[in-house]
Design an enzyme around this catalytic site. Structure first.
Site, mmCIF file in Angstrom:
data_model
loop_
_atom_site.group_PDB
_atom_site.id
_atom_site.type_symbol
_atom_site.label_atom_id
_atom_site.label_comp_id
_atom_site.label_asym_id
_atom_site.label_seq_id
_atom_site.Cartn_x
_atom_site.Cartn_y
_atom_site.Cartn_z
ATOM 1 N N GLY A 173 -0.031 -2.095 7.788
ATOM 2 C CA GLY A 173 -1.439 -1.448 7.541
ATOM 3 C C GLY A 173 -2.570 -2.750 7.549
ATOM 4 O O GLY A 173 -3.626 -2.716 7.767
ATOM 5 N N THR A 174 -2.033 -3.639 7.038
ATOM 6 C CA THR A 174 -2.991 -4.879 6.860
ATOM 7 C C THR A 174 -3.622 -5.422 8.039
ATOM 8 O O THR A 174 -4.464 -5.720 8.262
ATOM 9 C CB THR A 174 -2.377 -6.001 5.844
ATOM 10 N N ASN A 200 -5.527 4.140 -3.027
ATOM 11 C CA ASN A 200 -4.112 3.750 -3.428
ATOM 12 C C ASN A 200 -4.173 3.545 -4.712
ATOM 13 O O ASN A 200 -2.835 3.652 -5.230
ATOM 14 C CB ASN A 200 -3.725 2.646 -2.438
ATOM 15 N N GLN A 209 -2.364 5.624 2.735
ATOM 16 C CA GLN A 209 -1.940 6.728 1.447
ATOM 17 C C GLN A 209 -1.908 8.002 1.938
ATOM 18 O O GLN A 209 -1.247 8.914 1.255
ATOM 19 C CB GLN A 209 -2.722 6.199 0.362
ATOM 20 N N HIS A 267 5.804 2.151 6.268
ATOM 21 C CA HIS A 267 6.431 2.215 5.024
ATOM 22 C C HIS A 267 6.030 3.143 3.838
ATOM 23 O O HIS A 267 6.685 3.211 2.805
ATOM 24 C CB HIS A 267 6.929 0.737 4.506
ATOM 25 N N THR A 317 5.744 -9.149 21.010
ATOM 26 C CA THR A 317 6.702 -8.334 21.585
ATOM 27 C C THR A 317 6.723 -7.114 20.660
ATOM 28 O O THR A 317 6.724 -7.316 19.386
ATOM 29 C CB THR A 317 8.120 -8.924 21.543
ATOM 30 N N CYS A 339 -0.413 -5.179 -4.177
ATOM 31 C CA CYS A 339 -0.790 -6.289 -3.580
ATOM 32 C C CYS A 339 -1.428 -7.169 -4.395
ATOM 33 O O CYS A 339 -1.565 -8.307 -4.113
ATOM 34 C CB CYS A 339 -1.559 -6.276 -2.122
#
Ligand code: PLP
Length: 402
Positions: free
Chosen positions: A69-70, A164, A192, A214, A250, A343
């Site tokens: 997401g970041t 979040n 979220q 995740h 990759t 975070c």
């Protein structure tokens, strides 16, 4: 075994996703290689891309895989800013005041390093961003000498789908419609929301949407930016030109396969699971309030009513306590939760989300986020409620409030 009430930080890997990851990682092969194992890995990536697109109402060609997401938020904000600066000279960002740091920090970076301007959209007490405020922000930022809407000096609008910390769900389609009419690209961070709410990229009207594996039971380190074919993005990293020349590197075929499997399962279970989690969450909130500890609920919540809140989110304010003390004491009692965004953990500052919603700093300091997910049960709630009175008493004593 601890009671895990921190699914918004990360939710346990689903067994199906783990099996898919193991299977693909044993096969190997670089999806960009032209030999047999490379082509096989490429086929797995493309099949997964189709599944992910299908689950999110997108076209396969709109899925740009990232490391999570970041990275997707950074690519949306910085990549669109650079493209719009080059094409129309736009230097302003219009951004929700309750965004995750993965959006806030790239915005601040553009302000510090490139002279960008920001118009913050302030939430109401519930955490909602208003459509009228967005309209006013766009009118107020019209380039003075020009009247046409396509002359807006706004590079991008970014408002998250669901928060979040407090779980507030935004009117994304209405906000995106305003952006579309003004001719400004609209980004939404749906990290979220996916798996808890119906999320359809095409129907939302957004140009760009962030998702992360995740949070739906896939592995950490995989995600995607959904980008309409006409979205213009300047790449942040340069290299092999993978992913429409926008995101070199990759591709992680095993991670992507596991992401697709987890997402498909989460979306298939969503309706039933959302009802179950809403009931479990309301049970948790009701029992916490009944303890008579002066606790209140932040965000959108009215007992017994459906509200614009993520099914799995309970966010409590405990007066006279530091959220961090509550967190550590609960952890010692076998209950894992959070004060807000994972975070920011370890940084003892009141949440910018609560401050933006108008909470005084002293109230915001006693924030506790309990987030439920696919492994949550009544026993987790029981463990939390059993531990809470003693934990609050000790946290109040530590802060000198008792
Ligand atoms: N956006 C939101 C709303 C989040 O909750 C998170 C993670 O907490 C992120 C972005 C970052 O996602 P990732 O952990 O995949 O980088």
């Amino acid at each position: 075994m601890s009671a895990y009430l921190d699914h918004a930080a990360t939710t346990p890997l689903r067994a199906s996703a783990r099996a898919a990851w193991v299977e693909q990682s044993q096969r190997g092969g670089n999806p960009s290689s032209l030999h047999t194992s490379g082509r096989a890995a490429r086929a797995v990536v493309e099949e997964s891309r189709e599944e992910i697109a299908g689950a999110l109402g997108a076209r396969p060609s709109e899925v740009v895989f990232t490391s999570g997401g970041t990275e997707a938020d950074n690519l949306a904000i910085k990549g669109t800013y650079a493209a719009r600066l080059a094409s129309v000279g736009a230097r302003r960002l219009v951004v929700g005041g309750t965004e995750h740091h993965a959006v806030l920090d790239p915005v601040e970076h553009l302000v510090q390093s490139q002279g960008a301007d920001v118009t913050w959209l302030e939430p109401d007490r519930c955490g909602h961003i208003s459509v009228d405020d967005l309209k006013s922000a766009l009118v107020a930022t019209l380039a003075p000498a020009v009247g046409a809407t396509d002359a807006l000096d706004v590079a991008i609008i970014s408002v998250m789908w669901a928060n979040n910390e407090v779980g507030t769900v935004q009117p994304v389609a209405d906000l995106a419609a305003v952006a579309r009419e003004a001719g400004v690209p609209f980004h939404t961070d749906a990290v979220q929301a996916v798996g808890q709410l119906p999320v359809d990229f095409a129907a939302s009207g957004a140009d760009l949407m962030t998702v992360s594996a995740h949070k739906v039971g896939g592995p950490v380190g995989v995600g995607a930016l959904l980008a309409r074919r006409d979205a213009r993005l300047v790449p942040l990293a340069h290299g092999g030109g993978q992913e429409r020349q926008v995101r070199s590197g990759t591709l992680d075929a095993a991670g992507i396969r596991a992401f697709a499997v987890a997402l498909t399962e989460a979306v298939a279970e969503r309706d039933v699971e959302a009802k179950r989690l809403t009931a479990l969450r309301d049970h948790l909130i009701g029992r916490a309030l009944a303890l008579d500890l002066g606790i209140s609920v932040s965000g959108c919540w009215t007992a017994g009513e459906a509200t614009d809140r993520l099914p799995g989110n309970a966010h409590l304010l405990v007066p006279g306590c530091e959220g961090d003390s509550l967190l550590y004491l609960l952890d010692a009692a076998g209950v894992e939760c959070s004060t807000g965004s994972a975070c920011q953990a370890g940084v003892p500052q009141p949440s910018h989300v609560l401050l933006a919603m108008g909470y005084p700093e002293a109230e915001a300091r006693g924030a506790l986020r309990l987030s439920l997910g696919h492994t949550s049960t009544d026993a987790d709630v029981d463990a939390f409620i059993a531990a809470l009175p003693r934990v609050v008493e000790r946290a109040r004593r530590a802060s000198g409030a008792a």
